[in-house]
Scaffold this motif. Sequence first.
Motif, PDB file in Angstrom:
ATOM      1  N   ALA A  23       0.832  -1.209   0.000  1.00  0.00           N
ATOM      2  CA  ALA A  23       0.000   0.000   0.000  1.00  0.00           C
ATOM      3  C   ALA A  23       0.868   1.260   0.000  1.00  0.00           C
ATOM      4  CB  ALA A  23      -0.935  -0.013   1.206  1.00  0.00           C
ATOM      5  N   TRP A  24       1.963   1.238   0.748  1.00  0.00           N
ATOM      6  CA  TRP A  24       2.880   2.385   0.734  1.00  0.00           C
ATOM      7  C   TRP A  24       3.547   2.529  -0.631  1.00  0.00           C
ATOM      8  CZ3 TRP A  24       2.854   6.313   3.814  1.00  0.00           C
ATOM      9  CH2 TRP A  24       2.429   6.183   5.136  1.00  0.00           C
ATOM     10  N   ASN A  25       3.877   1.424  -1.269  1.00  0.00           N
ATOM     11  CA  ASN A  25       4.450   1.509  -2.610  1.00  0.00           C
ATOM     12  C   ASN A  25       3.474   2.163  -3.580  1.00  0.00           C
ATOM     13  OD1 ASN A  25       6.773   0.251  -1.731  1.00  0.00           O
ATOM     14  ND2 ASN A  25       6.352  -1.710  -2.725  1.00  0.00           N
ATOM     15  N   TYR A  26       2.188   1.866  -3.403  1.00  0.00           N
ATOM     16  CA  TYR A  26       1.170   2.534  -4.228  1.00  0.00           C
ATOM     17  C   TYR A  26       1.092   4.024  -3.889  1.00  0.00           C
ATOM     18  CZ  TYR A  26      -3.449   4.353  -5.320  1.00  0.00           C
ATOM     19  OH  TYR A  26      -4.481   5.167  -5.733  1.00  0.00           O
ATOM     20  N   LYS A  27       0.986   4.338  -2.602  1.00  0.00           N
ATOM     21  CA  LYS A  27       0.834   5.740  -2.206  1.00  0.00           C
ATOM     22  C   LYS A  27       2.003   6.588  -2.688  1.00  0.00           C
ATOM     23  CE  LYS A  27       0.257   8.860   1.718  1.00  0.00           C
ATOM     24  NZ  LYS A  27      -0.173   9.036   3.115  1.00  0.00           N
ATOM     25  N   TYR A  28       3.210   6.087  -2.520  1.00  0.00           N
ATOM     26  CA  TYR A  28       4.395   6.840  -2.927  1.00  0.00           C
ATOM     27  C   TYR A  28       4.876   6.420  -4.317  1.00  0.00           C
ATOM     28  CZ  TYR A  28       4.863   8.654   1.848  1.00  0.00           C
ATOM     29  OH  TYR A  28       4.662   9.313   3.047  1.00  0.00           O
ATOM     30  N   GLY A  29       3.951   5.926  -5.123  1.00  0.00           N
ATOM     31  CA  GLY A  29       4.291   5.493  -6.472  1.00  0.00           C
ATOM     32  C   GLY A  29       4.431   6.665  -7.436  1.00  0.00           C
ATOM     33  N   TYR A  30       4.568   6.326  -8.715  1.00  0.00           N
ATOM     34  CA  TYR A  30       4.828   7.353  -9.729  1.00  0.00           C
ATOM     35  C   TYR A  30       3.609   7.592 -10.604  1.00  0.00           C
ATOM     36  CZ  TYR A  30       8.023  10.344 -12.305  1.00  0.00           C
ATOM     37  OH  TYR A  30       8.650  11.438 -12.857  1.00  0.00           O
ATOM     38  N   ASN A  31       2.408   7.362 -10.027  1.00  0.00           N
ATOM     39  CA  ASN A  31       1.182   7.623 -10.779  1.00  0.00           C
ATOM     40  C   ASN A  31       1.058   9.119 -11.043  1.00  0.00           C
ATOM     41  OD1 ASN A  31      -1.253   7.114 -12.017  1.00  0.00           O
ATOM     42  ND2 ASN A  31      -2.422   7.165 -10.126  1.00  0.00           N
ATOM     43  N   TRP A  32       1.044   9.497 -12.298  1.00  0.00           N
ATOM     44  CA  TRP A  32       1.043  10.890 -12.761  1.00  0.00           C
ATOM     45  C   TRP A  32       2.359  11.611 -12.509  1.00  0.00           C
ATOM     46  CZ3 TRP A  32      -2.072  11.685 -16.381  1.00  0.00           C
ATOM     47  CH2 TRP A  32      -3.373  11.202 -16.379  1.00  0.00           C
ATOM     48  N   GLY A  33       3.401  10.894 -12.119  1.00  0.00           N
ATOM     49  CA  GLY A  33       4.682  11.552 -11.893  1.00  0.00           C
ATOM     50  C   GLY A  33       4.585  12.523 -10.731  1.00  0.00           C
ATOM     51  N   ASP A  34       5.295  13.645 -10.845  1.00  0.00           N
ATOM     52  CA  ASP A  34       5.272  14.641  -9.773  1.00  0.00           C
ATOM     53  C   ASP A  34       4.065  15.564  -9.881  1.00  0.00           C
ATOM     54  OD1 ASP A  34       7.666  13.660  -8.724  1.00  0.00           O
ATOM     55  OD2 ASP A  34       8.872  14.932 -10.037  1.00  0.00           O
ATOM     56  N   SER A  35       3.560  15.767 -11.099  1.00  0.00           N
ATOM     57  CA  SER A  35       2.341  16.556 -11.284  1.00  0.00           C
ATOM     58  C   SER A  35       1.838  16.360 -12.704  1.00  0.00           C
ATOM     59  CB  SER A  35       2.590  18.050 -11.018  1.00  0.00           C
ATOM     60  OG  SER A  35       3.508  18.581 -11.947  1.00  0.00           O
ATOM     61  N   ALA A  36       0.523  16.502 -12.858  1.00  0.00           N
ATOM     62  CA  ALA A  36      -0.082  16.292 -14.178  1.00  0.00           C
ATOM     63  C   ALA A  36      -1.512  16.801 -14.142  1.00  0.00           C
ATOM     64  CB  ALA A  36      -0.047  14.806 -14.558  1.00  0.00           C
ATOM     65  N   ALA A  37      -2.178  16.697 -15.283  1.00  0.00           N
ATOM     66  CA  ALA A  37      -3.569  17.127 -15.377  1.00  0.00           C
ATOM     67  C   ALA A  37      -4.332  16.212 -16.333  1.00  0.00           C
ATOM     68  CB  ALA A  37      -3.651  18.570 -15.866  1.00  0.00           C
ATOM     69  N   ILE A  38      -5.605  16.036 -16.041  1.00  0.00           N
ATOM     70  CA  ILE A  38      -6.536  15.445 -17.006  1.00  0.00           C
ATOM     71  C   ILE A  38      -7.367  16.608 -17.516  1.00  0.00           C
ATOM     72  CG2 ILE A  38      -8.370  13.781 -17.393  1.00  0.00           C
ATOM     73  CD1 ILE A  38      -7.406  12.238 -14.974  1.00  0.00           C
ATOM     74  N   TYR A  39      -7.247  16.852 -18.831  1.00  0.00           N
ATOM     75  CA  TYR A  39      -7.585  18.180 -19.328  1.00  0.00           C
ATOM     76  C   TYR A  39      -8.073  18.103 -20.772  1.00  0.00           C
ATOM     77  CZ  TYR A  39      -6.273  23.232 -18.847  1.00  0.00           C
ATOM     78  OH  TYR A  39      -6.246  24.588 -18.704  1.00  0.00           O
TER      79      TYR A  39
END
Length: 437
Positions: free
Chosen positions: A137-153
Amino acid sequence: MKKTLLTLAIGSVMAAGVQAAPIAEEIIQESFYPYEKGVPTVDAVKSGMVINASNVDSVKEHLDPAMYQFIKNGDYEMKVGETTDFRLHQSYVDATRKYSGDSALGDKVGEISGSVAGRPFPQEPSMDDPRAGEKLAWNYKYGYNWGDSAAIYPFYWKYRDMNSGKVERTVKFNFHFLNYTHRTQEEPFPEITPNPSNLFRAIYVQVLEPYDVKNTQLLIQRYEDDLKRDNAYLYLGFQRRVRRLSTGQTTDAFLGSDIMIEDFEGYNGRISDMNWTYKGTKYILSPMYNHNDMDLDTETHKDDEGYQVVKFGGKGGCFPEITWQLRKTYVVESDPVDPNHPISKRVHYMDAQTFIIPRNITYDRKGDMWKSWTIGQAHPDHHLPVNKGKGVAVDDSFSMIDIQANHCTTGQFKGIVDGSLTPASKMTVQNLRASGR
Protein backbone atom coordinates in the motif's frame (compact mmCIF):
# COMPACT_ATOMS: atom_id res chain seq x y z
CA MET A 1 43.95 19.37 17.20
CA LYS A 2 42.65 16.31 19.06
CA LYS A 3 39.29 18.02 19.52
CA THR A 4 39.11 18.77 15.78
CA LEU A 5 39.91 15.15 14.86
CA LEU A 6 37.33 13.89 17.34
CA THR A 7 34.70 16.26 15.92
CA LEU A 8 35.46 15.08 12.39
CA ALA A 9 35.25 11.46 13.47
CA ILE A 10 31.89 11.96 15.17
CA GLY A 11 30.66 13.86 12.10
CA SER A 12 31.70 11.01 9.83
CA VAL A 13 29.86 8.46 11.97
CA MET A 14 26.72 10.62 12.01
CA ALA A 15 26.88 11.15 8.25
CA ALA A 16 27.23 7.42 7.72
CA GLY A 17 24.24 6.88 9.97
CA VAL A 18 21.90 9.02 7.85
CA GLN A 19 22.83 7.42 4.56
CA ALA A 20 20.43 4.77 3.31
CA ALA A 21 21.43 1.15 3.62
CA PRO A 22 22.20 -0.16 0.14
CA ILE A 23 19.51 -2.03 -1.77
CA ALA A 24 20.79 -5.04 -3.67
CA GLU A 25 20.75 -4.41 -7.40
CA GLU A 26 18.93 -7.67 -8.07
CA ILE A 27 16.05 -6.36 -5.92
CA ILE A 28 15.90 -3.17 -7.99
CA GLN A 29 15.97 -5.14 -11.24
CA GLU A 30 13.20 -7.50 -10.18
CA SER A 31 11.03 -4.67 -8.89
CA PHE A 32 11.28 -2.28 -11.83
CA TYR A 33 12.13 -4.57 -14.77
CA PRO A 34 10.14 -7.79 -14.24
CA TYR A 35 9.97 -8.50 -17.99
CA GLU A 36 13.66 -7.98 -18.72
CA LYS A 37 14.20 -11.72 -19.18
CA GLY A 38 10.90 -12.30 -20.95
CA VAL A 39 7.19 -11.75 -20.61
CA PRO A 40 4.86 -14.27 -18.95
CA THR A 41 3.80 -17.08 -21.25
CA VAL A 42 0.63 -19.07 -20.69
CA ASP A 43 -0.65 -21.63 -23.17
CA ALA A 44 -4.26 -20.52 -22.77
CA VAL A 45 -3.56 -16.78 -23.22
CA LYS A 46 -2.17 -15.55 -26.54
CA SER A 47 -1.74 -12.05 -27.90
CA GLY A 48 -4.39 -11.36 -30.51
CA MET A 49 -7.00 -13.72 -29.09
CA VAL A 50 -10.51 -12.63 -28.12
CA ILE A 51 -11.86 -13.96 -24.83
CA ASN A 52 -15.61 -14.45 -24.83
CA ALA A 53 -18.24 -16.60 -23.18
CA SER A 54 -17.20 -19.65 -25.21
CA ASN A 55 -13.56 -19.77 -24.07
CA VAL A 56 -13.43 -17.76 -20.84
CA ASP A 57 -13.25 -20.82 -18.60
CA SER A 58 -9.88 -21.73 -20.13
CA VAL A 59 -8.36 -18.45 -18.87
CA LYS A 60 -10.35 -18.05 -15.63
CA GLU A 61 -7.27 -18.14 -13.39
CA HIS A 62 -5.88 -15.09 -15.22
CA LEU A 63 -9.00 -12.95 -14.74
CA ASP A 64 -10.28 -11.30 -11.61
CA PRO A 65 -13.69 -12.66 -10.49
CA ALA A 66 -15.74 -9.68 -11.66
CA MET A 67 -14.24 -9.59 -15.13
CA TYR A 68 -14.63 -13.35 -15.46
CA GLN A 69 -18.33 -13.03 -14.65
CA PHE A 70 -18.89 -10.18 -17.13
CA ILE A 71 -17.35 -12.20 -19.95
CA LYS A 72 -19.13 -15.40 -18.88
CA ASN A 73 -22.46 -13.54 -19.00
CA GLY A 74 -21.74 -12.23 -22.51
CA ASP A 75 -21.49 -8.62 -21.32
CA TYR A 76 -18.02 -8.07 -22.75
CA GLU A 77 -15.46 -9.60 -25.08
CA MET A 78 -11.83 -9.00 -24.13
CA LYS A 79 -9.08 -8.49 -26.70
CA VAL A 80 -5.63 -9.64 -25.59
CA GLY A 81 -2.54 -7.62 -26.50
CA GLU A 82 1.17 -8.17 -26.04
CA THR A 83 2.68 -7.71 -22.59
CA THR A 84 4.78 -4.55 -22.78
CA ASP A 85 7.37 -2.83 -20.62
CA PHE A 86 5.97 0.18 -18.70
CA ARG A 87 9.28 1.54 -17.41
CA LEU A 88 9.01 4.25 -14.80
CA HIS A 89 11.16 7.35 -15.07
CA GLN A 90 14.82 6.71 -14.31
CA SER A 91 14.81 9.41 -11.63
CA TYR A 92 12.26 7.41 -9.63
CA VAL A 93 14.34 4.22 -9.92
CA ASP A 94 17.46 6.11 -8.86
CA ALA A 95 15.64 7.61 -5.88
CA THR A 96 14.66 4.10 -4.83
CA ARG A 97 18.32 3.07 -4.91
CA LYS A 98 19.26 6.12 -2.87
CA TYR A 99 16.59 6.18 -0.19
CA SER A 100 14.54 3.00 0.18
CA GLY A 101 17.12 1.13 2.26
CA ASP A 102 16.08 3.24 5.24
CA SER A 103 12.31 2.85 4.81
CA ALA A 104 10.66 1.18 7.79
CA LEU A 105 7.12 0.75 9.07
CA GLY A 106 6.20 2.18 12.45
CA ASP A 107 4.30 0.43 15.21
CA LYS A 108 0.93 1.62 13.90
CA VAL A 109 -0.59 1.18 10.45
CA GLY A 110 0.05 4.50 8.72
CA GLU A 111 3.42 5.13 10.32
CA ILE A 112 6.55 5.07 8.16
CA SER A 113 10.07 6.44 8.54
CA GLY A 114 13.01 6.93 6.22
CA SER A 115 11.00 7.27 3.00
CA VAL A 116 12.20 10.38 1.12
CA ALA A 117 11.49 9.51 -2.51
CA GLY A 118 11.19 6.46 -4.75
CA ARG A 119 9.60 3.09 -3.93
CA PRO A 120 9.76 2.53 -0.16
CA PHE A 121 9.73 -1.27 -0.24
CA PRO A 122 11.08 -2.67 -3.53
CA GLN A 123 11.62 -6.12 -2.03
CA GLU A 124 9.34 -8.91 -3.25
CA PRO A 125 6.41 -9.39 -0.82
CA SER A 126 6.22 -12.54 1.24
CA MET A 127 3.18 -14.41 2.54
CA ASP A 128 5.19 -14.95 5.73
CA ASP A 129 5.32 -11.18 6.34
CA PRO A 130 2.16 -10.11 8.23
CA ARG A 131 2.67 -6.50 7.07
CA ALA A 132 3.39 -7.25 3.41
CA GLY A 133 0.03 -5.79 2.34
CA GLU A 134 0.76 -2.56 4.19
CA LYS A 135 4.15 -2.25 2.48
CA LEU A 136 2.51 -2.72 -0.91
CA ALA A 137 0.00 0.00 0.00
CA TRP A 138 2.88 2.39 0.73
CA ASN A 139 4.45 1.51 -2.61
CA TYR A 140 1.17 2.53 -4.23
CA LYS A 141 0.83 5.74 -2.21
CA TYR A 142 4.39 6.84 -2.93
CA GLY A 143 4.29 5.49 -6.47
CA TYR A 144 4.83 7.35 -9.73
CA ASN A 145 1.18 7.62 -10.78
CA TRP A 146 1.04 10.89 -12.76
CA GLY A 147 4.68 11.55 -11.89
CA ASP A 148 5.27 14.64 -9.77
CA SER A 149 2.34 16.56 -11.28
CA ALA A 150 -0.08 16.29 -14.18
CA ALA A 151 -3.57 17.13 -15.38
CA ILE A 152 -6.54 15.45 -17.01
CA TYR A 153 -7.58 18.18 -19.33
CA PRO A 154 -10.48 17.61 -20.19
CA PHE A 155 -12.19 14.65 -18.52
CA TYR A 156 -15.64 13.34 -19.55
CA TRP A 157 -17.78 11.24 -17.21
CA LYS A 158 -20.84 9.51 -18.63
CA TYR A 159 -23.56 8.06 -16.41
CA ARG A 160 -25.08 5.03 -18.16
CA ASP A 161 -27.98 2.66 -17.68
CA MET A 162 -26.35 -0.72 -18.22
CA ASN A 163 -29.54 -2.42 -19.40
CA SER A 164 -30.63 0.14 -21.98
CA GLY A 165 -27.26 1.68 -22.82
CA LYS A 166 -28.77 5.14 -22.39
CA VAL A 167 -26.32 7.91 -21.46
CA GLU A 168 -28.20 9.71 -18.72
CA ARG A 169 -25.72 12.49 -18.10
CA THR A 170 -22.31 13.75 -19.23
CA VAL A 171 -20.13 15.80 -16.90
CA LYS A 172 -16.98 17.53 -18.15
CA PHE A 173 -14.15 18.14 -15.69
CA ASN A 174 -10.55 19.21 -15.37
CA PHE A 175 -8.50 17.24 -12.80
CA HIS A 176 -5.09 18.27 -11.45
CA PHE A 177 -2.55 16.33 -9.36
CA LEU A 178 0.48 17.66 -7.48
CA ASN A 179 3.04 16.00 -5.21
CA TYR A 180 4.57 18.34 -2.63
CA THR A 181 7.02 15.73 -1.37
CA HIS A 182 8.63 12.52 -2.71
CA ARG A 183 9.40 14.31 -5.98
CA THR A 184 12.05 12.89 -8.29
CA GLN A 185 11.70 14.29 -11.82
CA GLU A 186 10.35 17.85 -11.73
CA GLU A 187 12.21 20.50 -9.77
CA PRO A 188 12.15 21.23 -6.94
CA PHE A 189 12.91 17.80 -5.53
CA PRO A 190 12.51 15.95 -3.28
CA GLU A 191 9.94 18.52 -2.07
CA ILE A 192 8.31 21.87 -2.73
CA THR A 193 9.19 24.53 -0.20
CA PRO A 194 7.83 26.31 1.67
CA ASN A 195 5.30 23.69 2.70
CA PRO A 196 4.18 24.90 6.14
CA SER A 197 1.31 22.38 6.43
CA ASN A 198 3.65 19.51 5.51
CA LEU A 199 1.38 18.27 2.71
CA PHE A 200 2.22 15.21 0.66
CA ARG A 201 -0.21 15.54 -2.24
CA ALA A 202 -3.20 17.49 -3.49
CA ILE A 203 -5.97 16.86 -6.02
CA TYR A 204 -8.03 19.66 -7.54
CA VAL A 205 -11.20 19.08 -9.57
CA GLN A 206 -13.26 21.64 -11.49
CA VAL A 207 -16.56 20.97 -13.27
CA LEU A 208 -16.87 22.69 -16.65
CA GLU A 209 -20.25 21.31 -17.82
CA PRO A 210 -23.26 20.96 -17.55
CA TYR A 211 -24.64 24.26 -16.36
CA ASP A 212 -26.38 23.02 -13.19
CA VAL A 213 -23.08 21.87 -11.64
CA LYS A 214 -20.70 24.17 -13.55
CA ASN A 215 -17.82 25.46 -11.44
CA THR A 216 -18.31 22.91 -8.69
CA GLN A 217 -14.80 22.40 -7.36
CA LEU A 218 -13.16 19.83 -5.12
CA LEU A 219 -9.82 20.18 -3.32
CA ILE A 220 -8.19 17.36 -1.40
CA GLN A 221 -5.03 18.03 0.60
CA ARG A 222 -3.26 14.97 1.99
CA TYR A 223 -0.67 15.30 4.73
CA GLU A 224 2.74 13.69 4.79
CA ASP A 225 1.69 12.33 8.18
CA ASP A 226 -0.76 9.58 7.22
CA LEU A 227 -2.35 9.62 10.67
CA LYS A 228 -3.66 13.15 10.06
CA ARG A 229 -7.02 13.36 8.32
CA ASP A 230 -7.11 14.88 4.85
CA ASN A 231 -8.44 18.36 4.25
CA ALA A 232 -11.27 18.14 1.71
CA TYR A 233 -13.13 21.19 0.46
CA LEU A 234 -16.06 21.58 -1.93
CA TYR A 235 -17.01 24.77 -3.74
CA LEU A 236 -20.59 24.78 -5.00
CA GLY A 237 -21.02 27.19 -7.89
CA PHE A 238 -24.70 27.91 -7.23
CA GLN A 239 -23.96 28.74 -3.57
CA ARG A 240 -20.69 30.53 -4.27
CA ARG A 241 -19.09 29.34 -1.08
CA VAL A 242 -16.51 26.82 0.12
CA ARG A 243 -17.48 24.18 2.62
CA ARG A 244 -15.34 21.58 4.27
CA LEU A 245 -16.28 17.95 3.64
CA SER A 246 -16.74 15.59 6.53
CA THR A 247 -14.92 12.27 6.50
CA GLY A 248 -18.10 10.36 5.65
CA GLN A 249 -18.75 12.40 2.52
CA THR A 250 -15.71 10.94 0.77
CA THR A 251 -17.61 7.64 0.60
CA ASP A 252 -20.80 9.17 -0.84
CA ALA A 253 -21.60 9.03 -4.56
CA PHE A 254 -19.64 11.94 -6.08
CA LEU A 255 -22.00 14.20 -8.05
CA GLY A 256 -24.49 11.36 -8.39
CA SER A 257 -22.04 9.02 -10.13
CA ASP A 258 -21.13 5.43 -9.22
CA ILE A 259 -17.82 6.67 -7.81
CA MET A 260 -16.76 7.68 -4.31
CA ILE A 261 -14.03 10.27 -3.79
CA GLU A 262 -12.25 7.44 -1.98
CA ASP A 263 -12.24 5.45 -5.25
CA PHE A 264 -10.16 7.96 -7.22
CA GLU A 265 -7.03 6.44 -8.84
CA GLY A 266 -7.78 3.01 -7.38
CA TYR A 267 -7.68 4.16 -3.76
CA ASN A 268 -7.79 7.75 -2.57
CA GLY A 269 -7.53 7.55 1.19
CA ARG A 270 -5.09 7.17 4.03
CA ILE A 271 -3.13 3.97 4.60
CA SER A 272 -4.28 4.14 8.22
CA ASP A 273 -7.96 4.01 7.22
CA MET A 274 -7.63 0.37 6.15
CA ASN A 275 -6.25 -2.98 7.20
CA TRP A 276 -4.07 -4.32 4.38
CA THR A 277 -3.55 -7.99 3.52
CA TYR A 278 -1.32 -9.39 0.80
CA LYS A 279 -3.15 -12.31 -0.85
CA GLY A 280 -0.49 -13.43 -3.32
CA THR A 281 1.08 -12.78 -6.71
CA LYS A 282 -0.65 -13.78 -9.95
CA TYR A 283 -0.45 -13.22 -13.68
CA ILE A 284 -3.64 -11.27 -14.38
CA LEU A 285 -5.02 -9.71 -17.58
CA SER A 286 -4.83 -5.96 -16.99
CA PRO A 287 -6.17 -2.97 -18.98
CA MET A 288 -2.79 -1.65 -20.17
CA TYR A 289 -2.19 -0.69 -23.77
CA ASN A 290 -0.88 1.78 -26.38
CA HIS A 291 -3.52 4.48 -26.76
CA ASN A 292 -2.54 5.37 -30.33
CA ASP A 293 -2.99 1.75 -31.43
CA MET A 294 -6.58 1.44 -30.14
CA ASP A 295 -9.81 1.78 -32.10
CA LEU A 296 -10.58 5.28 -30.84
CA ASP A 297 -13.81 7.23 -30.59
CA THR A 298 -14.06 9.30 -33.78
CA GLU A 299 -17.55 10.65 -33.05
CA THR A 300 -17.34 12.39 -29.67
CA HIS A 301 -14.91 14.58 -27.73
CA LYS A 302 -12.34 15.07 -30.50
CA ASP A 303 -10.35 18.18 -29.62
CA ASP A 304 -8.73 20.90 -31.74
CA GLU A 305 -5.40 19.04 -31.74
CA GLY A 306 -7.02 15.92 -33.16
CA TYR A 307 -6.74 13.87 -29.96
CA GLN A 308 -9.35 11.12 -29.75
CA VAL A 309 -10.53 9.39 -26.60
CA VAL A 310 -10.99 5.66 -26.02
CA LYS A 311 -14.21 4.12 -27.37
CA PHE A 312 -16.63 2.24 -25.13
CA GLY A 313 -18.73 -0.81 -25.90
CA GLY A 314 -20.01 -4.04 -24.37
CA LYS A 315 -23.21 -4.18 -22.37
CA GLY A 316 -24.59 -0.69 -21.86
CA GLY A 317 -21.43 0.86 -23.31
CA CYS A 318 -19.82 0.25 -19.92
CA PHE A 319 -16.53 -1.33 -21.08
CA PRO A 320 -13.48 0.30 -22.71
CA GLU A 321 -12.65 -1.01 -26.18
CA ILE A 322 -8.98 -1.65 -25.45
CA THR A 323 -6.52 -4.52 -25.32
CA TRP A 324 -5.61 -6.26 -22.07
CA GLN A 325 -2.22 -7.76 -21.31
CA LEU A 326 -1.01 -10.51 -19.01
CA ARG A 327 1.01 -8.92 -16.22
CA LYS A 328 2.58 -9.74 -12.88
CA THR A 329 0.08 -8.55 -10.30
CA TYR A 330 -0.03 -8.28 -6.51
CA VAL A 331 -3.45 -9.06 -5.03
CA VAL A 332 -4.11 -6.96 -1.93
CA GLU A 333 -7.23 -6.74 0.22
CA SER A 334 -8.12 -3.63 2.21
CA ASP A 335 -10.89 -3.62 4.77
CA PRO A 336 -11.98 -0.46 6.59
CA VAL A 337 -11.03 0.25 10.16
CA ASP A 338 -14.28 2.19 10.62
CA PRO A 339 -17.13 -0.29 11.19
CA ASN A 340 -19.58 2.25 9.72
CA HIS A 341 -17.83 2.35 6.36
CA PRO A 342 -20.23 1.46 3.50
CA ILE A 343 -18.03 -1.37 2.20
CA SER A 344 -16.65 -4.55 3.73
CA LYS A 345 -13.48 -4.66 1.62
CA ARG A 346 -11.79 -3.88 -1.66
CA VAL A 347 -9.60 -6.28 -3.60
CA HIS A 348 -6.87 -4.33 -5.39
CA TYR A 349 -4.99 -5.79 -8.35
CA MET A 350 -1.74 -3.82 -8.19
CA ASP A 351 0.54 -3.89 -11.20
CA ALA A 352 3.90 -5.20 -9.94
CA GLN A 353 6.00 -3.00 -12.24
CA THR A 354 4.28 0.37 -11.85
CA PHE A 355 2.20 -0.01 -8.64
CA ILE A 356 -0.82 1.53 -10.30
CA ILE A 357 -4.16 -0.14 -9.56
CA PRO A 358 -5.84 -0.86 -12.91
CA ARG A 359 -8.44 -3.21 -11.38
CA ASN A 360 -10.44 -3.11 -8.14
CA ILE A 361 -13.44 -5.04 -6.88
CA THR A 362 -15.50 -3.52 -4.07
CA TYR A 363 -17.69 -5.64 -1.78
CA ASP A 364 -20.69 -4.35 0.15
CA ARG A 365 -21.17 -4.69 3.90
CA LYS A 366 -22.82 -8.08 3.46
CA GLY A 367 -19.73 -9.30 1.62
CA ASP A 368 -21.37 -9.40 -1.82
CA MET A 369 -19.63 -8.12 -4.96
CA TRP A 370 -20.80 -4.56 -5.46
CA LYS A 371 -18.61 -2.53 -7.83
CA SER A 372 -16.05 -3.25 -10.53
CA TRP A 373 -13.43 -0.53 -11.16
CA THR A 374 -11.30 -0.49 -14.32
CA ILE A 375 -8.68 2.19 -14.95
CA GLY A 376 -7.16 1.82 -18.41
CA GLN A 377 -3.44 2.64 -18.49
CA ALA A 378 -1.74 3.92 -21.63
CA HIS A 379 1.99 3.76 -22.34
CA PRO A 380 3.34 7.34 -22.35
CA ASP A 381 5.41 6.79 -25.49
CA HIS A 382 2.28 5.90 -27.48
CA HIS A 383 0.05 8.73 -26.36
CA LEU A 384 0.37 12.52 -26.61
CA PRO A 385 3.78 13.79 -27.79
CA VAL A 386 4.18 15.74 -24.53
CA ASN A 387 3.99 12.48 -22.55
CA LYS A 388 6.73 10.67 -24.43
CA GLY A 389 9.66 9.77 -22.22
CA LYS A 390 7.86 10.80 -19.01
CA GLY A 391 7.95 7.27 -17.58
CA VAL A 392 4.35 7.42 -16.32
CA ALA A 393 1.59 4.89 -16.92
CA VAL A 394 -1.04 7.38 -18.11
CA ASP A 395 -4.59 6.98 -16.77
CA ASP A 396 -6.52 6.93 -20.03
CA SER A 397 -10.02 5.50 -19.53
CA PHE A 398 -12.18 4.22 -16.70
CA SER A 399 -15.30 2.24 -15.97
CA MET A 400 -17.00 1.92 -12.60
CA ILE A 401 -19.80 -0.64 -12.80
CA ASP A 402 -22.36 -0.99 -10.04
CA ILE A 403 -23.02 -4.70 -10.50
CA GLN A 404 -26.07 -4.73 -8.23
CA ALA A 405 -27.75 -1.69 -9.80
CA ASN A 406 -26.83 -2.50 -13.43
CA HIS A 407 -25.45 1.00 -13.82
CA CYS A 408 -22.04 2.42 -14.69
CA THR A 409 -20.02 5.59 -14.90
CA THR A 410 -17.38 5.72 -17.63
CA GLY A 411 -14.47 8.09 -18.16
CA GLN A 412 -12.83 9.32 -21.37
CA PHE A 413 -10.00 11.77 -21.02
CA LYS A 414 -6.81 13.43 -22.10
CA GLY A 415 -4.04 12.95 -19.55
CA ILE A 416 -1.15 15.41 -19.79
CA VAL A 417 2.06 14.96 -17.78
CA ASP A 418 3.04 18.62 -17.69
CA GLY A 419 3.84 20.35 -14.41
CA SER A 420 3.08 23.81 -15.79
CA LEU A 421 -0.63 22.96 -15.80
CA THR A 422 -0.66 22.41 -12.03
CA PRO A 423 1.10 25.14 -10.02
CA ALA A 424 0.98 24.91 -6.24
CA SER A 425 -1.22 28.02 -6.20
CA LYS A 426 -4.04 25.97 -7.74
CA MET A 427 -4.11 23.66 -4.71
CA THR A 428 -5.45 26.23 -2.24
CA VAL A 429 -8.80 27.22 -0.77
CA GLN A 430 -8.12 30.73 -2.04
CA ASN A 431 -8.04 29.36 -5.59
CA LEU A 432 -11.46 27.76 -5.09
CA ARG A 433 -12.93 31.13 -4.21
CA ALA A 434 -11.09 33.00 -6.99
CA SER A 435 -12.00 30.45 -9.66
CA GLY A 436 -15.60 30.40 -8.52
CA ARG A 437 -16.29 34.06 -9.16
